[in-house]
Design an enzyme around this catalytic site. Sequence first.
Site, PDB file in Angstrom:
ATOM      1  CG  HIS A 101      -2.976  -6.285  10.345  1.00  0.00           C
ATOM      2  ND1 HIS A 101      -1.711  -6.032   9.861  1.00  0.00           N
ATOM      3  CD2 HIS A 101      -3.612  -5.082  10.424  1.00  0.00           C
ATOM      4  CE1 HIS A 101      -1.592  -4.730   9.638  1.00  0.00           C
ATOM      5  NE2 HIS A 101      -2.726  -4.136   9.981  1.00  0.00           N
ATOM      6  CD  GLU A 127      -1.480  -0.163   3.614  1.00  0.00           C
ATOM      7  OE1 GLU A 127      -2.260   0.788   3.677  1.00  0.00           O
ATOM      8  OE2 GLU A 127      -1.512  -1.128   4.397  1.00  0.00           O
ATOM      9  CB  CYS A 145      -2.759  -4.021   6.478  1.00  0.00           C
ATOM     10  SG  CYS A 145      -2.195  -2.390   6.960  1.00  0.00           S
TER      11      CYS A 145
HETATM   12  N1  COA Z   1       1.134   3.874  30.244  1.00  0.00           N
HETATM   13  C1  COA Z   1       0.518   2.781  29.733  1.00  0.00           C
HETATM   14  N2  COA Z   1      -0.491   2.824  28.813  1.00  0.00           N
HETATM   15  C2  COA Z   1      -0.882   4.043  28.399  1.00  0.00           C
HETATM   16  C3  COA Z   1      -0.303   5.225  28.910  1.00  0.00           C
HETATM   17  C4  COA Z   1       0.741   5.113  29.862  1.00  0.00           C
HETATM   18  N3  COA Z   1       1.363   6.180  30.369  1.00  0.00           N
HETATM   19  N4  COA Z   1      -0.911   6.276  28.318  1.00  0.00           N
HETATM   20  C5  COA Z   1      -1.867   5.779  27.478  1.00  0.00           C
HETATM   21  N5  COA Z   1      -1.832   4.423  27.521  1.00  0.00           N
HETATM   22  C6  COA Z   1      -2.652   3.483  26.758  1.00  0.00           C
HETATM   23  C7  COA Z   1      -4.112   3.898  26.636  1.00  0.00           C
HETATM   24  O1  COA Z   1      -4.840   3.554  27.796  1.00  0.00           O
HETATM   25  C8  COA Z   1      -4.519   3.100  25.418  1.00  0.00           C
HETATM   26  O2  COA Z   1      -4.720   1.743  25.796  1.00  0.00           O
HETATM   27  P1  COA Z   1      -6.076   0.977  25.360  1.00  0.00           P
HETATM   28  O3  COA Z   1      -6.129   1.001  23.865  1.00  0.00           O
HETATM   29  O4  COA Z   1      -5.873  -0.401  25.885  1.00  0.00           O
HETATM   30  O5  COA Z   1      -7.208   1.718  25.965  1.00  0.00           O
HETATM   31  C9  COA Z   1      -3.261   3.120  24.539  1.00  0.00           C
HETATM   32  O6  COA Z   1      -2.185   3.482  25.420  1.00  0.00           O
HETATM   33  C10 COA Z   1      -3.321   4.102  23.382  1.00  0.00           C
HETATM   34  O7  COA Z   1      -3.568   5.383  23.864  1.00  0.00           O
HETATM   35  P2  COA Z   1      -4.763   6.299  23.328  1.00  0.00           P
HETATM   36  O8  COA Z   1      -4.616   7.634  23.962  1.00  0.00           O
HETATM   37  O9  COA Z   1      -6.072   5.590  23.488  1.00  0.00           O
HETATM   38  O10 COA Z   1      -4.551   6.348  21.781  1.00  0.00           O
HETATM   39  P3  COA Z   1      -3.797   7.368  20.827  1.00  0.00           P
HETATM   40  O11 COA Z   1      -4.607   8.612  20.695  1.00  0.00           O
HETATM   41  O12 COA Z   1      -2.373   7.514  21.230  1.00  0.00           O
HETATM   42  O13 COA Z   1      -3.851   6.573  19.437  1.00  0.00           O
HETATM   43  C11 COA Z   1      -3.824   4.783  17.877  1.00  0.00           C
HETATM   44  C12 COA Z   1      -3.589   5.194  19.325  1.00  0.00           C
HETATM   45  C13 COA Z   1      -3.546   3.320  17.718  1.00  0.00           C
HETATM   46  C14 COA Z   1      -5.282   5.071  17.493  1.00  0.00           C
HETATM   47  C15 COA Z   1      -2.856   5.607  16.974  1.00  0.00           C
HETATM   48  O14 COA Z   1      -1.549   5.227  17.262  1.00  0.00           O
HETATM   49  C16 COA Z   1      -3.119   5.442  15.508  1.00  0.00           C
HETATM   50  O15 COA Z   1      -3.932   6.141  14.916  1.00  0.00           O
HETATM   51  N6  COA Z   1      -2.373   4.498  14.832  1.00  0.00           N
HETATM   52  C17 COA Z   1      -2.474   4.261  13.398  1.00  0.00           C
HETATM   53  C18 COA Z   1      -3.730   3.515  12.980  1.00  0.00           C
HETATM   54  C19 COA Z   1      -3.780   2.108  13.459  1.00  0.00           C
HETATM   55  O16 COA Z   1      -2.763   1.490  13.685  1.00  0.00           O
HETATM   56  N7  COA Z   1      -5.012   1.563  13.574  1.00  0.00           N
HETATM   57  C20 COA Z   1      -5.206   0.185  14.028  1.00  0.00           C
HETATM   58  C21 COA Z   1      -6.167  -0.619  13.213  1.00  0.00           C
HETATM   59  S1  COA Z   1      -5.586  -0.892  11.560  1.00  0.00           S
END
Ligand code: COA
Length: 389
Positions: A234, A80, A112
């Site tokens: 994945h 992709e 993916c």
């Molecule tokens: N210590 C431990 N864990 C922590 C933390 C800390 N200090 N701070 C936050 N976290 C955890 C949150 O609780 C959350 O856990 P959970 O999902 O089990 O609830 C996790 O870290 C992620 O944090 P969050 O704030 O919810 O998300 P984010 O805004 O940082 O975004 C994604 C996370 C995955 C959405 C982002 O990285 C993203 O957009 N990635 C690309 C798209 C992707 O991979 N999508 C997946 C499907 S294909």
Amino acid sequence: MLRIGIEDAAIATGHYFLPLSELADHNGIDVQKYYVGLGQEQFSWVAEDEDIVTMAASAAQPILAPEVKTELGSVLFATETGIDQSKSAGVYLQSLLDLPKNIRVIEVKQACYAAAAALQLACAMVAREPNKKVLVIGSDVAKYEMGGTGEPTQGAAAVALLVSASPKLIEFDATTGVFTNDTMDFWRPNYSTTAHVDGKTSISAYLDAVKGVWQDYQAKGGAPYSDFARFCYHQPFTKMAAKAHRTLALENGIRLTSPQVEEQIASTTVYNRRLGNSYTASLFSALLSLLENDNQDLSGKRIGLLSFGSGSVAEFFSGIVCPGYQGHLRGKDHQQMLADRVQLTYEKYAELHERSLPTDGSRFQNPIVSTGAFRFAGLADHKRLYEAR
Ligand code: COA
């Protein structure tokens, strides 16, 4: 009965890696969010003279012995992060790897999921022509906007799979479950080098797809949950595999504790924790991580594989691990490959992330940085120039 599956497989990655502690320091984020919250420690990054083609060639080279090349019928290149709107990235491999002329080569795209789709096409091709082998490649550089929430889930890797009627690693079952749902959770317009993503929507689309593929697989008479020794998912970040596994278990009436989830998927996440997201390659890095790092002999055991590609298309399929598979793995090479990567500083990573290539057709030479067998040497007359060392 014809047996169809993976005869050989290998992973390749970029020259560099960034420890997520560097990114956390720069972004002022508690690194435990990355280590625990996302389940990631590092991500691989490509050097100036690497791209999806050089990684793909490096992954495919060790499995393409001369006798394998003579039996090759097709190359299916899933990505992709394509480098051209018209020519398949796989065609460049013919010159780099000295592949025969009488092969068909195509590029496959659906986020993916594309390599899993290519794998299903490969199985159908082998069923049609059992004396021919198919090379399936997933190769991607996962790149998000700097400073965005997707940034710690970047990465780069390629996986090459040799699909044939003489599997030595895993033999696939015929039944699969599929699920397509038109969503805008992640996409990359032609004019953009980074993906657009609605992260939370992508997680819920993935989890909806877990239920959707399983229901379809069961409706088609697939094996019951209790038949599976392990599941590979994945992994855009490895914590996503935990979310998927918990959801699949619950779909089967089993409420797993977090330690149970961790224990059941741990051996599938060893490589992706360090490679980062490799989009099409990620599920198959998880499979190789399982086969190369699990402490149980998996011979004769059924493994479930769940592929998800945003947008979104997903598939659940399964296979039986071949007796004697341990003798055909490349675990030591993969550990060495990860260890050999050069560590980036945040500043160098930022420079590489923002680097762009000329688009006016002018002659351009990439610096010699990578040390692998293949280089993306530069550009001339709007053509990409590659070199085999
Ligand atoms: N210590 C431990 N864990 C922590 C933390 C800390 N200090 N701070 C936050 N976290 C955890 C949150 O609780 C959350 O856990 P959970 O999902 O089990 O609830 C996790 O870290 C992620 O944090 P969050 O704030 O919810 O998300 P984010 O805004 O940082 O975004 C994604 C996370 C995955 C959405 C982002 O990285 C993203 O957009 N990635 C690309 C798209 C992707 O991979 N999508 C997946 C499907 S294909």
